[in-house]
Design a protein around this motif. Sequence first.
Motif, short mmCIF file in Angstrom:
data_model
loop_
_atom_site.label_atom_id
_atom_site.label_comp_id
_atom_site.label_asym_id
_atom_site.label_seq_id
_atom_site.Cartn_x
_atom_site.Cartn_y
_atom_site.Cartn_z
N GLY A 168 -55.57 3.55 -32.72
CA GLY A 168 -55.00 2.37 -33.05
C GLY A 168 -53.58 2.10 -33.77
N SER A 169 -53.60 0.94 -34.59
CA SER A 169 -52.28 0.74 -35.31
C SER A 169 -51.95 1.90 -35.90
N ALA A 170 -53.08 2.31 -37.19
CA ALA A 170 -52.87 3.53 -37.85
C ALA A 170 -52.88 4.89 -37.19
N LEU B 277 -59.64 10.83 -30.81
CA LEU B 277 -60.85 10.42 -29.86
C LEU B 277 -60.66 8.66 -29.91
N GLU B 278 -60.61 8.33 -28.79
CA GLU B 278 -60.37 6.67 -28.50
C GLU B 278 -61.61 6.37 -27.72
N ALA B 279 -62.28 5.21 -28.31
CA ALA B 279 -63.52 5.09 -27.52
C ALA B 279 -63.27 4.06 -26.28
N ALA C 268 -64.70 -10.62 -28.94
CA ALA C 268 -63.55 -11.02 -28.37
C ALA C 268 -62.67 -11.55 -29.45
N ASN C 269 -61.08 -11.17 -29.36
CA ASN C 269 -60.36 -11.68 -30.24
C ASN C 269 -60.47 -11.25 -31.48
N ASN C 270 -61.02 -10.10 -31.85
CA ASN C 270 -61.32 -9.56 -33.10
C ASN C 270 -60.49 -8.31 -33.51
N TRP D 89 -52.02 -7.57 -30.76
CA TRP D 89 -51.71 -8.26 -32.16
C TRP D 89 -50.54 -9.31 -31.54
N ALA D 90 -50.38 -10.38 -32.57
CA ALA D 90 -49.15 -11.16 -32.23
C ALA D 90 -48.09 -10.77 -32.56
N ALA D 91 -47.99 -9.58 -33.50
CA ALA D 91 -46.98 -8.88 -33.86
C ALA D 91 -46.20 -9.32 -34.84
N PHE D 92 -46.61 -10.54 -35.71
CA PHE D 92 -45.84 -10.80 -36.88
C PHE D 92 -45.93 -9.79 -37.89
N ALA D 93 -44.69 -9.36 -38.50
CA ALA D 93 -44.57 -8.21 -39.15
C ALA D 93 -44.06 -8.30 -40.37
N MET E 190 -66.30 7.94 -27.60
CA MET E 190 -66.83 7.22 -28.74
C MET E 190 -67.46 8.31 -29.77
N ALA E 191 -66.84 8.21 -30.91
CA ALA E 191 -67.37 9.00 -31.99
C ALA E 191 -68.83 8.37 -32.57
N ALA E 192 -69.66 9.42 -32.74
CA ALA E 192 -70.95 8.97 -33.19
C ALA E 192 -71.31 9.45 -34.61
N PRO F 233 -51.20 -8.11 -41.69
CA PRO F 233 -51.71 -6.47 -42.50
C PRO F 233 -51.16 -5.44 -41.56
N GLY F 234 -50.64 -5.67 -40.37
CA GLY F 234 -50.35 -4.78 -39.36
C GLY F 234 -49.17 -3.69 -39.79
N LEU F 235 -47.95 -4.03 -40.35
CA LEU F 235 -46.86 -3.43 -40.79
C LEU F 235 -47.45 -2.55 -42.06
C1 LIG Z 1 -55.71 -11.91 -31.79
C2 LIG Z 1 -55.20 -10.99 -33.08
C3 LIG Z 1 -53.78 -11.14 -33.35
C4 LIG Z 1 -53.22 -10.26 -34.40
N1 LIG Z 1 -52.02 -10.57 -34.88
C5 LIG Z 1 -51.49 -9.96 -35.93
C6 LIG Z 1 -50.11 -10.01 -36.20
O1 LIG Z 1 -49.55 -10.78 -35.97
N2 LIG Z 1 -49.76 -9.35 -37.15
C7 LIG Z 1 -50.51 -8.38 -37.86
O2 LIG Z 1 -49.88 -7.52 -38.81
N3 LIG Z 1 -51.96 -8.26 -37.50
C8 LIG Z 1 -52.52 -8.74 -36.58
N4 LIG Z 1 -53.62 -8.71 -35.93
C9 LIG Z 1 -54.47 -7.55 -36.78
C10 LIG Z 1 -54.11 -6.05 -36.45
O3 LIG Z 1 -54.30 -6.23 -34.99
C11 LIG Z 1 -54.88 -5.34 -37.27
O4 LIG Z 1 -54.96 -5.43 -38.62
C12 LIG Z 1 -54.52 -3.92 -36.75
O5 LIG Z 1 -54.68 -3.50 -35.73
C13 LIG Z 1 -55.70 -2.92 -37.53
O6 LIG Z 1 -55.12 -1.51 -37.43
P1 LIG Z 1 -56.21 -0.64 -37.64
O7 LIG Z 1 -55.47 0.99 -37.52
O8 LIG Z 1 -57.23 -0.46 -38.86
O9 LIG Z 1 -57.59 -0.55 -36.38
P2 LIG Z 1 -57.26 -0.57 -34.71
O10 LIG Z 1 -55.76 -1.02 -34.42
O11 LIG Z 1 -58.20 -1.77 -34.54
O12 LIG Z 1 -57.67 0.85 -34.11
C14 LIG Z 1 -58.82 1.22 -34.20
C15 LIG Z 1 -59.17 1.94 -32.85
O13 LIG Z 1 -60.26 2.88 -33.26
C16 LIG Z 1 -61.07 2.75 -32.02
N5 LIG Z 1 -62.36 3.15 -32.50
C17 LIG Z 1 -63.10 2.53 -33.41
N6 LIG Z 1 -64.52 3.21 -33.85
C18 LIG Z 1 -64.52 4.30 -32.90
C19 LIG Z 1 -65.38 5.38 -32.68
N7 LIG Z 1 -66.47 5.52 -33.20
N8 LIG Z 1 -64.78 6.36 -31.69
C20 LIG Z 1 -63.58 6.21 -31.26
N9 LIG Z 1 -62.85 5.33 -31.21
C21 LIG Z 1 -62.91 4.29 -32.09
C22 LIG Z 1 -60.89 1.62 -31.45
O14 LIG Z 1 -61.29 1.37 -30.06
C23 LIG Z 1 -59.37 1.12 -31.79
O15 LIG Z 1 -58.54 1.63 -30.62
C24 LIG Z 1 -54.15 -9.53 -35.09
C25 LIG Z 1 -55.51 -9.13 -34.79
C26 LIG Z 1 -55.88 -10.20 -33.55
C27 LIG Z 1 -57.30 -10.16 -33.23
#
Ligand SMILES: Cc1cc2nc3c(=O)[nH]c(=O)nc-3n(C[C@H](O)[C@H](O)[C@H](O)COP(=O)(O)OP(=O)(O)OC[C@H]3O[C@@H](n4cnc5c(N)ncnc54)[C@H](O)[C@@H]3O)c2cc1C
Length: 574
Positions: free
Chosen positions: A42-44, A62-64, A102-104, A116-120, A256-258, A521-523
């Motif tokens: 994902g993001s990180a 590994l991506e679910a 949804a939307n989480n 994400w909406a990409a506010f950074a 899917m990591a278990a 938090p994304g950036l």
């Molecule tokens: C509608 C919406 C709008 C947003 N807008 C903004 C914004 O404008 N600016 C901003 O900064 N943030 C925004 N965010 C928040 C931002 O998207 C998150 O904070 C950020 O993506 C989290 O990064 P992460 O790396 O922690 O997790 P994620 O980016 O969620 O990545 C986690 C990944 O791990 C995978 N995963 C999880 N468990 C497993 C497993 N057991 N096995 C394999 N894969 C797995 C998931 O499928 C996912 O792809 C928004 C969120 C939402 C819902």
Amino acid sequence: MAWLSNGNKPAPHRLGPMQTLPQPMRTYPDSEAVDYCVVGVGSAGGVLLQRLARAGFRVVGLEAGPFWDTERDWVSDEKGSHELYWTDLRITGGTHPLALGANNSGKGVGGGSVHWAAFAPRFHPSDFRVYSEDGMGADWPISYWDLKPYYELLEKEIPVAGPAWFPWGDPHGHPYGPHPLGGVGDVLVRGCSRLGIRTVAGGPVAILSASHGDRPHCIYRGFCLQGCKVGAKASTLITHVPDAIDHGAEIRAHSMAARVSVNKDGRADGVLYYDREGKECFQRARAVIVSGYAIETPRLLLNSACPGHPHGLANSSGTLGKYLMAQAGNIIAGRFSELIRMYKAPPAHALTEEFYETDPRHDFARGFAIQTVGPLPIAFAKQMIAAAGAWGWGLRRVMMDYNHWAALGVLGEILPWEDNRVELAEERDQYGLRVAKVTFNLHDNDLKLIEFAKNKVMDVMWAAGAEDVVQESRFAHLVGAARMGSDPAASVVDKFGRTHDISNLFICDGSTLPTQGSANPGLTIQALAARTADYLIRQGDAIFSSSRRDESEPAIRYDLSPPYTQFKGNPRIA
Ligand SMILES: Cc1cc2nc3c(=O)[nH]c(=O)nc-3n(C[C@H](O)[C@H](O)[C@H](O)COP(=O)(O)OP(=O)(O)OC[C@H]3O[C@@H](n4cnc5c(N)ncnc54)[C@H](O)[C@@H]3O)c2cc1C
Ligand code: SF4
């Protein structure tokens, strides 16, 4: 390029109108111990994999969820993008239950950065010293100044468009020029200006205001939360993953990591996962990094309990899953006699951080931001049902009026509390794994902050000339639950994301944040991932063989950025 059995060339995997994935992707057999197995792309995870691959490590992500082909899989349609989210079962509770599903959080390569909406915006220096300054919350084991060079680097990599002068926190400019103001941004700026509140417009947002490498600029069609088929909005799917693959990373989708496995020496030695057919597989690895989001990361580590770690991996402190945070995300909608057309701009494009810091005149600590949000019709309908009780003919009338409404959002800091937590529920998912149970309660400081913030945004809306104003209470952006800290008795990971308990097990995602400020938090999550990668690269093979902890800061590897990082937007702000 692998050819099909009928001799035809396979269709390229597309990531936008101009970008394709490097093919074929390198693959590793499960039986081969790769250097790093990263759970969650994902993001990180995307940023981390890209750097580790460029540095020459053998890495598997590994991506679910699926590996999106954006031309095939995505539609510019609100309902059709439902699959971007993690909608598997989660249990929610507490005095203020969080809406999950949804939307989480995201599911699929790119994770939450896809929708994400990409506010950074950056965090402020004070965010790293909340306990020292306010006697509440927590201090980080690092300061803003440790992260600042990574903010600057990621702002170029993804890249961020915004004003030439961002006046709050550590004032700075942006590598790409600001976007034009949409109707909702105009409302925010007008309302705030009439009340004497400073604003910025046109960003900071990770959306291209000018073309960048093989990505086109934004065309202002408003489907940012639906993935942005245009490729103008940054997600790690298009900014970092292609470069990771180009440098030998394998991204294994539908995996899917278990459980993270720990051997008899107490070291992580691989990840048990279910592949796309539901078959149980085991990827061997010399080190494991969990990047699964603030809910799925603690869930995986709790589900990995084993002899020697009966309460879950990396949980000797008992803090794994605790101090989960969400930001207050109240939506305030206002109706205007003139046309606003909320959909005709990225939702994220104007804000004020004038109320971000603790103000001694208030009866609460910390603060909030006010930002534009531009819900599309389905999201808006849900908001009007919740905010105004609209239903039946009343809802239909409101929806016919959609183009006259503007929506602004509170982004309020909720402090880390021990009782806000992720645990394992008794319920199980489709793999037989116990699902996450999320408990969320608002405390006195949070309630006072939200009340003040909500009323302030309503004042802004009236000042802008709204004829009718309604508000919906909601939350946004989950982080925390595996906090970083210097004290192994009170935190899960150290300042580089290394778990205190297992020296070759790391956590790298939003779950490690000790506090969250009132910036999206994304950036920060991506900047932390780049810093963790630099640390791992500097440590080299020592991570795989030694338990010794070197706490010194790594050099920043500017040479590991993806292509086009040094490109300049037009117009460019120095
Ligand atoms: C509608 C919406 C709008 C947003 N807008 C903004 C914004 O404008 N600016 C901003 O900064 N943030 C925004 N965010 C928040 C931002 O998207 C998150 O904070 C950020 O993506 C989290 O990064 P992460 O790396 O922690 O997790 P994620 O980016 O969620 O990545 C986690 C990944 O791990 C995978 N995963 C999880 N468990 C497993 C497993 N057991 N096995 C394999 N894969 C797995 C998931 O499928 C996912 O792809 C928004 C969120 C939402 C819902
Ligand atoms: S408004 Fe811009 S960033 Fe958003 S979906 Fe459209 S092109 Fe992409």
